[in-house]
Write a protein that holds these residues in place. Structure first.
Motif, PDB file in Angstrom:
ATOM      1  N   GLY A  11     -71.724 -45.730  48.156  1.00 54.60           N
ATOM      2  CA  GLY A  11     -71.429 -46.401  49.410  1.00 54.60           C
ATOM      3  C   GLY A  11     -71.753 -45.448  50.545  1.00 54.60           C
ATOM      4  N   GLU A  12     -71.314 -45.776  51.743  1.00 55.61           N
ATOM      5  CA  GLU A  12     -71.814 -44.995  52.878  1.00 55.61           C
ATOM      6  C   GLU A  12     -70.926 -43.843  53.296  1.00 55.61           C
ATOM      7  OE1 GLU A  12     -71.817 -46.597  56.797  1.00 55.61           O
ATOM      8  OE2 GLU A  12     -70.630 -48.316  56.204  1.00 55.61           O
ATOM      9  N   GLY A  13     -69.941 -43.513  52.481  1.00 53.17           N
ATOM     10  CA  GLY A  13     -68.976 -42.502  52.928  1.00 53.17           C
ATOM     11  C   GLY A  13     -69.201 -41.110  52.419  1.00 53.17           C
ATOM     12  N   GLY A  14     -70.411 -40.823  51.910  1.00 51.69           N
ATOM     13  CA  GLY A  14     -70.659 -39.490  51.395  1.00 51.69           C
ATOM     14  C   GLY A  14     -70.137 -39.328  49.982  1.00 51.69           C
ATOM     15  N   LEU A  15     -70.328 -38.096  49.468  1.00 53.24           N
ATOM     16  CA  LEU A  15     -69.956 -37.819  48.083  1.00 53.24           C
ATOM     17  C   LEU A  15     -68.979 -36.661  48.069  1.00 53.24           C
ATOM     18  CD1 LEU A  15     -70.658 -38.455  45.055  1.00 53.24           C
ATOM     19  CD2 LEU A  15     -72.302 -36.576  45.214  1.00 53.24           C
ATOM     20  N   HIS A  16     -67.797 -36.896  47.520  1.00 56.88           N
ATOM     21  CA  HIS A  16     -66.793 -35.839  47.453  1.00 56.88           C
ATOM     22  C   HIS A  16     -67.272 -34.740  46.506  1.00 56.88           C
ATOM     23  CE1 HIS A  16     -62.957 -33.842  46.613  1.00 56.88           C
ATOM     24  NE2 HIS A  16     -62.551 -34.333  47.776  1.00 56.88           N
ATOM     25  N   ALA A  17     -66.975 -33.517  46.847  1.00 58.30           N
ATOM     26  CA  ALA A  17     -67.458 -32.376  46.064  1.00 58.30           C
ATOM     27  C   ALA A  17     -67.060 -32.467  44.590  1.00 58.30           C
ATOM     28  CB  ALA A  17     -66.929 -31.075  46.673  1.00 58.30           C
ATOM     29  N   ASP A  18     -65.908 -33.090  44.312  1.00 55.68           N
ATOM     30  CA  ASP A  18     -65.449 -33.187  42.918  1.00 55.68           C
ATOM     31  C   ASP A  18     -66.397 -34.001  42.027  1.00 55.68           C
ATOM     32  OD1 ASP A  18     -63.298 -31.829  43.778  1.00 55.68           O
ATOM     33  OD2 ASP A  18     -61.797 -33.364  43.287  1.00 55.68           O
ATOM     34  N   LEU A  19     -67.268 -34.791  42.651  1.00 53.87           N
ATOM     35  CA  LEU A  19     -68.105 -35.687  41.838  1.00 53.87           C
ATOM     36  C   LEU A  19     -69.491 -35.105  41.530  1.00 53.87           C
ATOM     37  CD1 LEU A  19     -67.171 -39.145  43.377  1.00 53.87           C
ATOM     38  CD2 LEU A  19     -66.159 -37.948  41.458  1.00 53.87           C
ATOM     39  N   GLN A  20     -69.715 -33.873  41.937  1.00 53.92           N
ATOM     40  CA  GLN A  20     -71.011 -33.223  41.666  1.00 53.92           C
ATOM     41  C   GLN A  20     -71.429 -33.301  40.197  1.00 53.92           C
ATOM     42  OE1 GLN A  20     -73.280 -31.956  43.600  1.00 53.92           O
ATOM     43  NE2 GLN A  20     -72.287 -31.820  45.590  1.00 53.92           N
ATOM     44  N   PRO A  21     -70.506 -33.106  39.245  1.00 56.76           N
ATOM     45  CA  PRO A  21     -70.948 -33.112  37.835  1.00 56.76           C
ATOM     46  C   PRO A  21     -71.527 -34.451  37.375  1.00 56.76           C
ATOM     47  CG  PRO A  21     -68.701 -32.261  38.034  1.00 56.76           C
ATOM     48  CD  PRO A  21     -69.069 -32.799  39.370  1.00 56.76           C
ATOM     49  N   TYR A  22     -71.352 -35.474  38.140  1.00 62.03           N
ATOM     50  CA  TYR A  22     -71.785 -36.806  37.683  1.00 62.03           C
ATOM     51  C   TYR A  22     -73.096 -37.241  38.323  1.00 62.03           C
ATOM     52  CZ  TYR A  22     -66.976 -36.855  36.084  1.00 62.03           C
ATOM     53  OH  TYR A  22     -65.810 -36.546  35.460  1.00 62.03           O
ATOM     54  N   GLN A  23     -73.833 -36.278  38.887  1.00 63.32           N
ATOM     55  CA  GLN A  23     -74.943 -36.678  39.757  1.00 63.32           C
ATOM     56  C   GLN A  23     -76.043 -37.470  39.054  1.00 63.32           C
ATOM     57  OE1 GLN A  23     -77.643 -33.312  40.919  1.00 63.32           O
ATOM     58  NE2 GLN A  23     -75.723 -32.231  40.770  1.00 63.32           N
ATOM     59  N   ASP A  24     -76.212 -37.313  37.734  1.00 64.40           N
ATOM     60  CA  ASP A  24     -77.246 -38.091  37.045  1.00 64.40           C
ATOM     61  C   ASP A  24     -76.914 -39.579  37.020  1.00 64.40           C
ATOM     62  OD1 ASP A  24     -78.571 -35.792  36.593  1.00 64.40           O
ATOM     63  OD2 ASP A  24     -78.003 -35.594  34.474  1.00 64.40           O
ATOM     64  N   ASN A  25     -75.669 -39.893  37.319  1.00 62.28           N
ATOM     65  CA  ASN A  25     -75.242 -41.294  37.276  1.00 62.28           C
ATOM     66  C   ASN A  25     -74.804 -41.805  38.646  1.00 62.28           C
ATOM     67  OD1 ASN A  25     -74.401 -39.917  34.491  1.00 62.28           O
ATOM     68  ND2 ASN A  25     -75.089 -42.000  34.130  1.00 62.28           N
ATOM     69  N   ILE A  26     -75.229 -41.090  39.676  1.00 61.62           N
ATOM     70  CA  ILE A  26     -74.783 -41.477  41.015  1.00 61.62           C
ATOM     71  C   ILE A  26     -75.970 -41.785  41.928  1.00 61.62           C
ATOM     72  CG2 ILE A  26     -73.680 -40.615  43.128  1.00 61.62           C
ATOM     73  CD1 ILE A  26     -71.634 -39.231  41.442  1.00 61.62           C
ATOM     74  N   VAL A  27     -75.906 -42.918  42.591  1.00 60.38           N
ATOM     75  CA  VAL A  27     -76.868 -43.235  43.638  1.00 60.38           C
ATOM     76  C   VAL A  27     -76.183 -42.937  44.968  1.00 60.38           C
ATOM     77  CG1 VAL A  27     -78.221 -45.066  44.732  1.00 60.38           C
ATOM     78  CG2 VAL A  27     -77.907 -45.061  42.250  1.00 60.38           C
ATOM     79  N   VAL A  28     -76.812 -42.096  45.780  1.00 64.58           N
ATOM     80  CA  VAL A  28     -76.189 -41.769  47.067  1.00 64.58           C
ATOM     81  C   VAL A  28     -76.737 -42.696  48.141  1.00 64.58           C
ATOM     82  CG1 VAL A  28     -75.700 -39.367  46.483  1.00 64.58           C
ATOM     83  CG2 VAL A  28     -77.878 -39.940  47.547  1.00 64.58           C
TER      84      VAL A  28
END
Lengths: 402, 510
Positions: free
Chosen positions: B209-226
């Motif tokens: 969504g449009e609110g940025g990515l919390h630092a805690d979610l870095q490990p999941y980046q292969d499954n995240i669309v920013v």
């Protein structure tokens, strides 16, 4: 030929346009209100050395699978059968009536140089009735005319093929390839073979088919093989992915008018082999793709290749039960669906590769083959005329290996 | 008269005093403060006017002593001027403001999915048993070439085919279901954590969504669309590279043509850091991107994002509006690898009710016309189509795919899995289920591991159901259903709608 200036077609129509309606005759291009479902028997034989065999061989093989059909459709394709006109496009035509013949001849004369034409020779056979007018034309494409259209020769012929089938009611192109022809109609295959006097032809590849349509009256044009250019398809099964295959082909400019799934098989081979220049063994891997679970176990570069093939040709994946035999100018390919839901047996004896729905149909014409085997799901059997390059493949792989 | 309101409560909350144990849990659980404990009697005294029927108190009452019922208050009947419309007039007469609502359009428009029926095999072509045979849902999103070129390379004694065509990067998902964009700020961090963990386990994608990515979610980046939306909250180079793809959000099905407004109360310290805006300030997303006023501008942003990310796939999310087919075609030609279509039933954290309920078109129609348009133009392989906005079940997913979608995105269904009861009061920021709130006492109610498990269960169940549908259809790969209108029939749709959908009426065979 009768010149009728009132009905001018204005030359070759553009892709996607139709010839004006030429009458209210029974349409020959729509199979039936309901689609064709059914069971079938099929066979194919190819002599890789190019030695020609009598059509009687294919007829005899099909006759042994009489019970796989119900007498509502049988047919054969032969390759190498017109040595006197090897480079002409042999238009095998079916006409509902004289009007259809005249319209088509007017059209053909505009598009092609016709060097020879004749009725297709037949003999009276008990059980064969209501046959359409059958005529064949040996056509050349005029070089100047071709240049005007800016099409390749193959595309030019394909357009003519589609124009007639979709635009002239009562006319149907059974085949229009070089040095090949389709002979098909309503009847058991052995009756059709007798009717068309196939014992008088010799070819290096033959395919045969007997139909068992379940919910439609038999229709001459709807019998197999189904052809385009030098390709011919005989098919046992039903393509459950027909809907998306059809839309995929339509976005590539094919007009699908027959409402039969065999049509999509033929056009998909044309798209992949001729227009996309894929080697035939690769096209087969796109049409009956390996499962992801198997691709996942491949070496990195193979995985990359098969992943690309599946993602690009996903809409062309043939899904559902099928066994098909593709006849080509330089060989023959037999292919099963991904989980082998229809029977297909193969055999080799010397230079000859045989395939059929039942092993008995092979042993009928080759009692003791050197080798016979059950091709695995999705793994093509490919017979190649000696010296045939087969697309980009630099090296032929024997039929048994594929 | 100043304090009088004409709008009567929608629900009535009653406490069965014979059952009530006076434990006070209801008062503790309700985010809106419906229940107040009476110090003298020890029983809760409900204020029905604050109730949204979210069932939080009902779920946690140990004595099952709470009843929430519709307020049976009678209104003089009128098919034209419904009690809802009258209440809206009263509220606006009292406040002078735009009415807000959360979640998706709830008005009784025709639900096309519910008028479409799937096919199955009988006799002439066998159905396939997904418990015994492979059934493939794997899907690749992104730009594909029109054809594959092959070369042969030596392999032992022989040769083998090798890919000659250069492929664009594709997103591999194991089921044709991805998660729609829901921003951190509108939903809680624990929701984001649940989604990220679930996406990873399922082999699919979550969307920031449009609110940025919390630092805690870095490990999941292969499954995240920013996502990069008009407010550009939390957008910086590292953020753009922190996912497997970037999405440009142009519009949203719940509020096409409208920007966003996250109230300052929801901007706590962590949201402020993630969004890169001061704590307590309202986060206002403009209606348009102020650097996109035309399709050429969109093209520039698409390629700027590709340059910034080493050519990761770029998705463009648009709301399904009247001219969606032409817009989608332009978006694909502008270079998008994925077109994300959001239908008029799509959810939101907050939208003007008038927009939510009256703007846009159904996703079913949008899928069909976009897919057909891209095919007509010969560019269907150039981009994948994700359909969202009103996907409520695996049947909807299968039907959307048959209409031409490559995959579906779901949002509301995920929140429902986490406890959302569709009370539509997301914009109040006091979600009792800890979903659409930033209040720590509420957000801690959602355990991310529990949430992830619920979502994994849901999507796994839907995937099993889609496999069953494919098996019944006699195909063993989802691409054989994709765009196959032939496997759909309509029941009770008018002829024109059928033509737009490209679907025949039930009763007609092949």
């Amino acid at each position: 030929m009768i010149d009728r200036p009132a009905r001018k077609y204005g030359g070759l129509t553009l892709p996607g346009t139709r010839i004006p309606d030429v009458g209210r005759r029974p349409s020959y291009t729509v199979e039936a209100e309901e689609g064709i479902l059914g069971n079938c028997g099929l066979m194919g034989v190819c002599d890789e050395a190019g030695e020609r065999m009598s059509g009687e061989l294919a007829v005899r093989s099909m006759a042994s699978m009489h019970d796989r059909g119900n007498g509502l459709g049988g047919g054969f394709a032969g390759y190498g059968i017109y040595p006197e006109h090897p480079d002409h496009y042999a238009f095998h035509m079916m006409y509902a009536d004289e009007d259809a013949r005249q319209d088509t001849e007017f059209y053909l004369a505009r598009q092609f140089a016709i060097d020879h034409e004749e009725p297709i020779p037949t003999r009276a056979v008990r059980g064969i009735q209501d046959e359409p007018l059958l005529h064949r034309y040996f056509c050349r494409v005029d070089a100047e005319r071709l240049q005007e259209t800016q099409l390749s020769e193959a595309d030019y012929v394909v357009h003519a093929f589609m124009d007639i089938n979709s635009g002239i009611d009562g006319a149907f192109v059974a085949s229009a390839g070089r040095n090949m022809g389709a002979f098909k109609g309503v009847g058991f295959p052995e009756e059709i073979g007798e009717f068309y006097r196939l014992d008088e032809y010799a070819g290096w590849t033959w395919t045969g088919h007997g139909r068992f349509p379940t919910n439609t009256p038999g229709w001459w044009g709807g019998a197999h093989p189904f052809c385009l250019l030098d390709y011919s398809i005989v098919h046992n099964g039903e393509i459950s992915s027909y809907g998306i295959n059809k839309r995929y082909l339509e976005s590539h400019g094919y007009q699908l008018t027959l409402r039969t799934d065999t049509e999509v098989v033929t056009y998909l081979f044309d798209l992949m082999l001729r227009r996309h220049e894929l080697p035939v063994e690769i096209a087969c891997r796109a049409l009956a793709a390996p499962f992801w679970k198997d691709i996942d176990l491949m070496a990195a570069d193979d995985k990359e290749f098969y992943t690309a093939l599946r993602t690009v040709y996903g809409p062309g994946l043939l899904n559902g039960p099928f066994a098909v035999v593709l006849g080509m100018a330089d060989g023959m390919v037999a292919l099963n669906d991904r989980i082998k839901l229809r029977p297909l047996v193969a055999a080799r004896d010397g230079n000859r590769v045989y395939v059929a729905s039942e092993e008995s149909a092979i042993r009928e014409i080759c009692p003791k083959p050197e080798k016979s085997w059950m091709p695995r799901a999705g793994e093509p059997v490919i017979a190649r005329l000696r010296g045939a390059a087969f697309g980009a493949a630099p090296q032929s792989v024997p039929a048994e290996v594929n | 008269m100043a304090e009088v309101t004409f709008t009567r409560p929608e629900f009535r909350v009653r406490i069965d005093k014979e059952l009530c144990q006076q434990c006070g849990r209801c008062a503790h659980q309700c985010g809106w403060g419906v229940h107040k404990m009476d110090e003298e009697t020890g029983y809760p005294v409900p204020d029905s006017s604050k109730c949204g029927a979210c069932h939080r108190c009902v779920t946690f009452c140990p004595a099952q002593a709470i009843l929430v019922e519709k307020n049976p208050l009678a209104y003089k009947g009128s098919d034209s001027f419904s009690p809802e419309l009258r209440k809206a007039v009263w509220r606006q007469a009292e406040t002078g403001g735009v009415l807000l609502a959360g979640m998706g359009n709830d008005k009784p428009y025709l639900r096309i999915f519910d008028h479409l029926l799937l096919d199955a095999c009988q006799v002439t072509n066998p159905s396939i048993d997904p418990l015994r045979e492979p059934m493939e849902l794997r899907t690749f999103l992104g730009r594909k070439p029109d054809k594959v070129e092959v070369e042969y390379v030596p392999d032992g004694d022989g040769v083998k085919p090798k890919l000659k065509t250069e492929m664009d990067r594709l997103l591999q998902i194991e089921t044709p279901i991805v998660f729609g964009g829901m921003s951190y700020g509108s939903v809680s961090l624990n929701v984001h954590r649940s989604l990220a963990m679930a996406a990873k386990e399922l082999g699919t994608l979550m969307n920031t969504g449009e609110g940025g990515l919390h630092a805690d979610l870095q490990p999941y980046q292969d499954n995240i669309v920013v996502q990069c939306a008009s407010g550009r909250f939390g957008v910086h180079a590292d953020y753009l590279n922190a996912g497997c793809a970037v999405e440009i959000k142009i519009g949203q099905g719940a509020k096409p043509g409208i920007g966003g407004h996250l109230p300052g109360e929801k901007i706590n310290e962590e949201v402020s850091v993630t969004r890169m805006i001061p704590q307590g300030t309202d986060a206002l997303s403009p209606a348009p991107h102020h650097d996109i006023y035309s399709i050429e501008d969109l093209r520039q942003l698409i390629y700027a994002l590709k340059e910034a990310t080493g050519y990761k796939p770029v998705s463009v999310k648009i709301a399904a509006v009247h001219n969606v087919a032409a817009i989608a075609s332009g978006v694909v030609r502008a270079g998008a690898d994925i077109v994300y279509l959001d239908g008029f039933r799509g959810g939101t954290g907050a939208a003007p009710t008038v927009i939510r309920d009256h703007v846009g078109i159904p996703i079913e129609l949008a899928i069909s016309v976009v897919d057909q348009r891209l095919r007509d133009e010969g560019i269907r392989n150039r981009a994948s189509v994700i359909a969202a906005g009103g996907i409520r079940s695996s049947a909807d997913v299968a039907k959307a795919i048959a209409l031409g979608a490559d995959a579906c995105a779901i949002g509301s269904a995920l929140l429902v899995a986490l406890g959302c009861h569709l009370c539509q009061k997301c914009h109040t920021g006091s979600c009792s289920w800890g979903i659409c709130t930033q209040k720590p006492e509420l957000t801690r109610r959602l355990d991310p591991e529990w949430g992830a498990e619920r979502i994994v269960n849901l999507v796994t169940a839907w995937s099993h159901e889609i496999a069953e549908i494919l098996g019944a259809l006699g195909v063993n790969a989802v691409e054989s259903l994709r765009g196959s209108h032939e496997r759909l029939r309509s029941l009770g749709l008018d002829q024109q709608t059928q033509e737009i959908l490209g679907v025949k009426p039930a009763g007609i065979g092949h």
